[in-house]
Scaffold this motif. Structure first.
Motif, mmCIF file in Angstrom:
data_model
loop_
_atom_site.group_PDB
_atom_site.id
_atom_site.type_symbol
_atom_site.label_atom_id
_atom_site.label_comp_id
_atom_site.label_asym_id
_atom_site.label_seq_id
_atom_site.Cartn_x
_atom_site.Cartn_y
_atom_site.Cartn_z
ATOM 1 N N THR A 63 -13.161 -12.164 8.946
ATOM 2 C CA THR A 63 -12.504 -13.476 8.899
ATOM 3 C C THR A 63 -11.938 -13.779 7.516
ATOM 4 O O THR A 63 -11.316 -14.815 7.326
ATOM 5 N N LYS A 64 -12.178 -12.894 6.546
ATOM 6 C CA LYS A 64 -11.737 -13.054 5.150
ATOM 7 C C LYS A 64 -12.481 -14.185 4.455
ATOM 8 O O LYS A 64 -12.052 -14.660 3.400
ATOM 9 N N LEU A 65 -13.595 -14.617 5.001
ATOM 10 C CA LEU A 65 -14.398 -15.662 4.372
ATOM 11 C C LEU A 65 -15.765 -15.113 4.002
ATOM 12 O O LEU A 65 -16.379 -14.374 4.781
ATOM 13 N N VAL A 66 -16.235 -15.488 2.811
ATOM 14 C CA VAL A 66 -17.612 -15.201 2.425
ATOM 15 C C VAL A 66 -18.413 -16.452 2.772
ATOM 16 O O VAL A 66 -18.448 -17.417 2.013
ATOM 17 N N HIS A 67 -19.034 -16.458 3.946
ATOM 18 C CA HIS A 67 -19.678 -17.667 4.454
ATOM 19 C C HIS A 67 -20.950 -17.996 3.691
ATOM 20 O O HIS A 67 -21.637 -17.114 3.177
ATOM 21 N N GLY A 68 -21.243 -19.296 3.648
ATOM 22 C CA GLY A 68 -22.465 -19.754 3.002
ATOM 23 C C GLY A 68 -23.567 -20.108 3.965
ATOM 24 O O GLY A 68 -24.654 -20.514 3.549
ATOM 25 N N VAL A 84 -28.253 -16.656 2.115
ATOM 26 C CA VAL A 84 -26.836 -16.340 2.287
ATOM 27 C C VAL A 84 -25.999 -16.980 1.183
ATOM 28 O O VAL A 84 -25.106 -16.351 0.599
ATOM 29 N N GLY A 85 -26.315 -18.240 0.872
ATOM 30 C CA GLY A 85 -25.567 -18.935 -0.166
ATOM 31 C C GLY A 85 -25.759 -18.325 -1.541
ATOM 32 O O GLY A 85 -24.812 -18.236 -2.333
ATOM 33 N N SER A 86 -26.975 -17.887 -1.841
ATOM 34 C CA SER A 86 -27.247 -17.261 -3.132
ATOM 35 C C SER A 86 -26.486 -15.955 -3.272
ATOM 36 O O SER A 86 -25.933 -15.655 -4.342
ATOM 37 N N GLU A 87 -26.449 -15.170 -2.194
ATOM 38 C CA GLU A 87 -25.698 -13.916 -2.225
ATOM 39 C C GLU A 87 -24.206 -14.187 -2.401
ATOM 40 O O GLU A 87 -23.505 -13.466 -3.117
ATOM 41 N N ARG A 88 -23.729 -15.232 -1.745
ATOM 42 C CA ARG A 88 -22.313 -15.580 -1.895
ATOM 43 C C ARG A 88 -22.005 -16.004 -3.326
ATOM 44 O O ARG A 88 -20.949 -15.655 -3.881
ATOM 45 N N THR A 99 -12.307 -13.548 -5.026
ATOM 46 C CA THR A 99 -13.016 -14.603 -4.289
ATOM 47 C C THR A 99 -12.421 -15.942 -4.690
ATOM 48 O O THR A 99 -12.514 -16.343 -5.846
ATOM 49 N N THR A 100 -11.820 -16.635 -3.736
ATOM 50 C CA THR A 100 -11.098 -17.871 -4.024
ATOM 51 C C THR A 100 -11.711 -19.040 -3.259
ATOM 52 O O THR A 100 -11.898 -18.957 -2.039
ATOM 53 N N PRO A 101 -12.049 -20.149 -3.947
ATOM 54 C CA PRO A 101 -12.566 -21.336 -3.233
ATOM 55 C C PRO A 101 -11.539 -21.855 -2.225
ATOM 56 O O PRO A 101 -10.345 -21.904 -2.503
ATOM 57 N N LEU A 102 -12.037 -22.229 -1.065
ATOM 58 C CA LEU A 102 -11.173 -22.728 0.009
ATOM 59 C C LEU A 102 -11.831 -23.956 0.618
ATOM 60 O O LEU A 102 -12.944 -23.879 1.142
ATOM 61 N N LYS A 103 -11.155 -25.091 0.537
ATOM 62 C CA LYS A 103 -11.718 -26.334 1.063
ATOM 63 C C LYS A 103 -11.637 -26.357 2.588
ATOM 64 O O LYS A 103 -10.605 -26.066 3.175
ATOM 65 N N MET A 104 -12.765 -26.722 3.203
ATOM 66 C CA MET A 104 -12.866 -26.834 4.657
ATOM 67 C C MET A 104 -13.178 -28.283 5.019
ATOM 68 O O MET A 104 -13.920 -28.967 4.300
ATOM 69 N N VAL A 165 -16.767 -26.562 0.550
ATOM 70 C CA VAL A 165 -16.109 -25.344 0.092
ATOM 71 C C VAL A 165 -16.674 -24.101 0.773
ATOM 72 O O VAL A 165 -17.871 -23.982 0.994
ATOM 73 N N GLU A 166 -15.767 -23.224 1.183
ATOM 74 C CA GLU A 166 -16.102 -21.842 1.532
ATOM 75 C C GLU A 166 -15.312 -20.972 0.561
ATOM 76 O O GLU A 166 -14.565 -21.487 -0.278
ATOM 77 N N TYR A 167 -15.449 -19.661 0.683
ATOM 78 C CA TYR A 167 -14.755 -18.776 -0.247
ATOM 79 C C TYR A 167 -14.004 -17.700 0.523
ATOM 80 O O TYR A 167 -14.580 -17.011 1.364
ATOM 81 N N ARG A 168 -12.733 -17.598 0.230
ATOM 82 C CA ARG A 168 -11.871 -16.610 0.862
ATOM 83 C C ARG A 168 -11.865 -15.341 0.013
ATOM 84 O O ARG A 168 -11.892 -15.404 -1.220
ATOM 85 N N THR A 169 -11.825 -14.204 0.680
ATOM 86 C CA THR A 169 -11.791 -12.943 -0.060
ATOM 87 C C THR A 169 -10.869 -11.952 0.634
ATOM 88 O O THR A 169 -10.566 -12.083 1.815
ATOM 89 N N ASP A 170 -10.423 -10.991 -0.121
ATOM 90 C CA ASP A 170 -9.732 -9.828 0.430
ATOM 91 C C ASP A 170 -10.818 -8.804 0.709
ATOM 92 O O ASP A 170 -11.312 -8.142 -0.214
ATOM 93 N N ASP A 171 -11.224 -8.696 1.980
ATOM 94 C CA ASP A 171 -12.409 -7.907 2.314
ATOM 95 C C ASP A 171 -12.276 -6.433 1.931
ATOM 96 O O ASP A 171 -13.223 -5.819 1.425
ATOM 97 N N ALA A 172 -11.102 -5.847 2.150
ATOM 98 C CA ALA A 172 -10.919 -4.443 1.803
ATOM 99 C C ALA A 172 -10.959 -4.239 0.289
ATOM 100 O O ALA A 172 -11.563 -3.280 -0.209
#
Length: 251
Positions: A63-68, A84-88, A99-104, A165-172
């Motif tokens: 999903t390109k998101l690093v979920h918390g 999960v949040g600590s790992e993120r 890793t880019t902050p993304l407002k939800m 906030v969630e965080y978007r990433t380029d997974d590859a």
């Protein structure tokens, strides 16, 4: 920084045969890459083989998101949210360039499950458990500001929303960053082993595979040393070694 390119592939394959590996990982996605980095950082001599390209499977189709772990709060799974949040947070701090902050936005409605108070409390707890930076923590909007921010959501019965906030990433690319670090620390990594016949003999202490067991059985032939018994394809007694021969890896 150690070179990490197609130029090092042949030497890495040769080094895997010349050296005793503590761990061989089959699969170059984010899970295999993460294990390679973790193991190598613990002074385990690690090798990683990938049949295709890095992150060519699920690791490039997320999903390109690093979920918390916000959804776990509904089940009161506080420990899971914190883990999960600590790992993120570690990913965000170590790799801010991918890793880019993304407002939800989380809207709430009349007669809905959650209202303004419960939403605010839930998001506050989430921010603290997930170790969200203070500048990126939640804020609340009334119905007017919610519609102004997102005019296409349902307006009837809308009472407001919480923005978190969630965080978007380029997974590859994240997978490649992990592999580059593992390579810098000394892991032996090779890809594109899909050849008509590919044979290689390795001396290793354990194998981790993220392929199906049936598929792995087609790729490898185990020859025990010191009369050790291989219980399964993922573990064995750590003090004993085995010789592994990769045969016909394109099957």
């Amino acid at each position: 920084m150690s070179e990490f390119s197609d130029k090092t592939r042949s030497s890495n394959l040769q080094n895997m045969q010349d050296q005793v590996l503590d761990l061989l990982i089959i699969g170059g996605g984010i899970t295999g890459s993460g294990i390679a980095l973790d193991a190598q950082s613990r002074n385990l001599k690690t090798g990683l083989l990938e049949m295709r390209d890095f992150a060519s499977g699920t690791s490039s189709r997320s999903t390109k998101l690093v979920h918390g772990g916000l959804r776990y709060l509904k089940q009161a799974a506080v420990k899971e949210v914190h883990e999960v949040g600590s790992e993120r947070a570690i990913v965000y701090n170590n790799a801010p360039h991918v890793t880019t902050p993304l407002k939800m936005m989380l809207p709430f409605y009349e007669d809905g499950t959650f209202g303004p108070f419960t939403t605010a409390i839930g998001l506050d707890v989430y921010d603290r458990l997930a170790e969200v930076k203070y500048s990126e923590r939640k804020y609340m909007l009334n119905s007017h500001d919610t519609l102004e921010r997102e005019p296409y959501i349902k307006g009837e019965g809308l009472k407001g929303s919480g923005v978190y906030v969630e965080y978007r990433t380029d997974d590859a690319r994240l997978t490649l960053e992990v592999l580059k670090k593992a390579n810098d620390m000394g892991s032996l990594i090779a890809i594109t082993l899909k050849l008509p016949v590919f044979c290689m003999t390795l001396t290793i202490k354990s194998v981790v595979s993220f392929s199906k067991i049936s598929s792995l059985k087609k790729l490898v032939k185990f020859t025990p040393r010191k009369s050790s018994m291989l219980q399964d394809l993922g573990s064995m007694e750590s003090e004993k070694w085995i010789t592994l021969t990769l045969v016909n890896i394109c099957t």
